[in-house]
Design an enzyme around this catalytic site. Structure first.
Site, PDB file in Angstrom:
ATOM      1  N   HIS A   1     -10.170  28.460  62.761  1.00 35.60           N
ATOM      2  CA  HIS A   1      -8.844  28.712  63.346  1.00 35.60           C
ATOM      3  C   HIS A   1      -7.729  28.428  62.326  1.00 35.60           C
ATOM      4  O   HIS A   1      -6.596  28.134  62.702  1.00 35.60           O
ATOM      5  CB  HIS A   1      -8.621  27.871  64.606  1.00 35.60           C
ATOM      6  CG  HIS A   1      -9.750  27.923  65.586  1.00 35.60           C
ATOM      7  ND1 HIS A   1      -9.940  28.985  66.456  1.00 35.60           N
ATOM      8  CD2 HIS A   1     -10.771  27.062  65.803  1.00 35.60           C
ATOM      9  CE1 HIS A   1     -11.025  28.757  67.185  1.00 35.60           C
ATOM     10  NE2 HIS A   1     -11.554  27.600  66.799  1.00 35.60           N
TER      11      HIS A   1
ATOM     12  N   SER B   1       9.116  39.421  41.327  1.00 39.77           N
ATOM     13  CA  SER B   1      10.127  39.984  42.213  1.00 39.77           C
ATOM     14  C   SER B   1      11.232  40.643  41.386  1.00 39.77           C
ATOM     15  O   SER B   1      11.519  40.230  40.259  1.00 39.77           O
ATOM     16  CB  SER B   1      10.719  38.881  43.094  1.00 39.77           C
ATOM     17  OG  SER B   1      11.911  39.298  43.715  1.00 39.77           O
TER      18      SER B   1
ATOM     19  N   LYS C   1       9.034  34.202  41.310  1.00 39.29           N
ATOM     20  CA  LYS C   1       7.924  34.657  42.165  1.00 39.29           C
ATOM     21  C   LYS C   1       6.819  35.349  41.371  1.00 39.29           C
ATOM     22  O   LYS C   1       7.057  35.991  40.361  1.00 39.29           O
ATOM     23  CB  LYS C   1       8.445  35.606  43.256  1.00 39.29           C
ATOM     24  CG  LYS C   1       9.305  34.932  44.295  1.00 39.29           C
ATOM     25  CD  LYS C   1       9.568  35.855  45.467  1.00 39.29           C
ATOM     26  CE  LYS C   1       8.307  36.079  46.267  1.00 39.29           C
ATOM     27  NZ  LYS C   1       8.499  37.050  47.361  1.00 39.29           N
TER      28      LYS C   1
END
Length: 384
Positions: free
Chosen positions: A65, A192, A198
């Site tokens: 999960h 980016s 990034k």
């Protein structure tokens, strides 16, 4: 041919139709493409095994999960994908066997009046089983109209892409700052356009997206065939584009994933460069956040004679206490642990350690390093 050899060229079409010729051509082409795909699947598995072998002792959180569940070896995690891609190769081999049957000689739909030796043609084209027996489509109507092999291949390709997509999703999560488990080489990422800090996981994201494309082709082929009466219909011309694109997409994805995972061979050094870079400290820090050895404490108490239901409750109280103190279970003092159950002794800290938790799962298929190394050796032998 007629220009070169005269009337013999005019006789080439005797006993044939475009219907059975095209069906034969597509099967021959797909057979060779599946052979390439099986090789690419082996390459990807080898890349995963290479990385696994270097990280048997690296401990990461195993999730259910997406919640921290129990400690596992990072190598054990990667080998789960080796199993998946191994099944994909088995499926491809199985589809290849049914694809490798000869429609030629079915003519337009009813067979032909000429005394053709279809079995000889099958042997000549390599359409034989493992024992060398010729494999021939036994019903002319089915021979010209069957596209099951194309649907089966696309189904197998879809499942393979689903496995790639699951792996992609994990790589995307692992690369994020919240995880920081791995890095992949710069050439598989982009920055980016406005945020210079990034590093976006382009290849995993693209592969995850292309999975929908391949699954869509499967749905298209099934829908294409669902309303067709026997035998051949012009609808079948629409099978080529999704089939060709599925093959191209799967081959390209497998090829780039093999390089992204295992790196690329440098001819000058003979070594692989690039590939996945693992951050063991980030993995260990993450596994300690989730009280991943709680089950080990319960198992410890069961071995001391406590029923598992009662052990489960004891451990729940211990975890709650550790949470309140913001420490791991293994960091609780022995005296504190003994307040939960008098059976707890000093030997409890072995099972509560991450390495102890791994070592305890020493059963076939388990995450204990000795078992993981045995699986790596098995895969090495299988893929040699």
């Amino acid at each position: 041919l007629t220009t070169l050899v005269g009337d013999a060229g005019k006789r080439l079409h005797t006993g044939r139709s475009r219907n059975d010729q095209v069906a034969t051509d597509v099967r021959l082409w797909l057979r060779s493409e599946m052979d390439l795909i099986i090789d690419l699947l082996a390459d990807l598995q080898k890349s995963l095994v290479d990385v696994a072998e270097q990280n048997v002792e690296v401990i990461m959180p195993g999730f259910t999960h997406l919640q921290v569940a129990q400690p596992v070896s990072f190598a054990h995690h990667l080998l789960a994908y080796v199993e998946m891609f191994g099944r994909d190769a088995e499926r491809m081999s199985d589809v290849r066997r049914r694809t490798n049957r000869l429609p030629l000689g079915s003519a337009a739909l009813a067979g032909t009046t000429y005394p053709l030796d279809r079995e000889r043609v099958a042997r000549t084209l390599g359409m034989v089983d493992e024992a060398g027996n010729p494999q021939v489509c036994q019903n002319s109507l089915d021979g010209v109209s069957d596209r099951d092999f194309a649907i089966e291949f696309t189904a197998a390709a879809s499942l393979c892409m689903v496995h790639i997509s699951r792996f992609s999703e994990e790589l995307i999560l692992w690369m994020s700052q919240n995880f920081g488990f791995v890095r992949i080489a710069d050439r598989f990422t982009t920055g980016s356009s406005i945020m210079p800090q990034k590093k976006n996981p382009d290849v995993p994201e693209l592969a995850r997206g292309k999975t929908g494309r391949v699954v869509g082709h499967l749905m298209g082929l099934i829908t294409l065939m669902k309303g067709q009466p026997l035998a051949y219909n012009k609808d079948n011309q629409e099978d080529k584009e999704p089939l060709f694109d599925t093959v191209d997409t799967l081959k390209d994805t497998l090829r780039i994933f093999s390089e992204m995972v295992g790196g690329q061979l440098n001819p000058a050094t003979g070594q692989k460069e690039g590939g996945i870079t693992v951050n063991p400290s980030a993995m260990e820090a993450a596994v300690k956040k989730g009280y991943a050895t709680a089950t080990d404490l319960a198992d410890y108490l069961v071995k001391k004679g406590l029923p598992f239901r009662d052990a489960h409750e004891v451990v729940a109280h211990a975890v709650k206490t550790a949470q309140g103190l913001d420490v791991d279970l293994s960091e609780l003092p022995l005296a504190t642990l003994q307040k939960f159950d008098s059976r707890i002794e000093a030997d409890v800290f072995g099972p509560l350690s991450l390495q102890g938790s791994l070592n305890a799962r020493n059963t076939l298929g388990g995450t204990a390093p000795v078992q993981v190394r045995a699986q790596i050796a098995r895969h090495r032998s299988r893929l040699a």
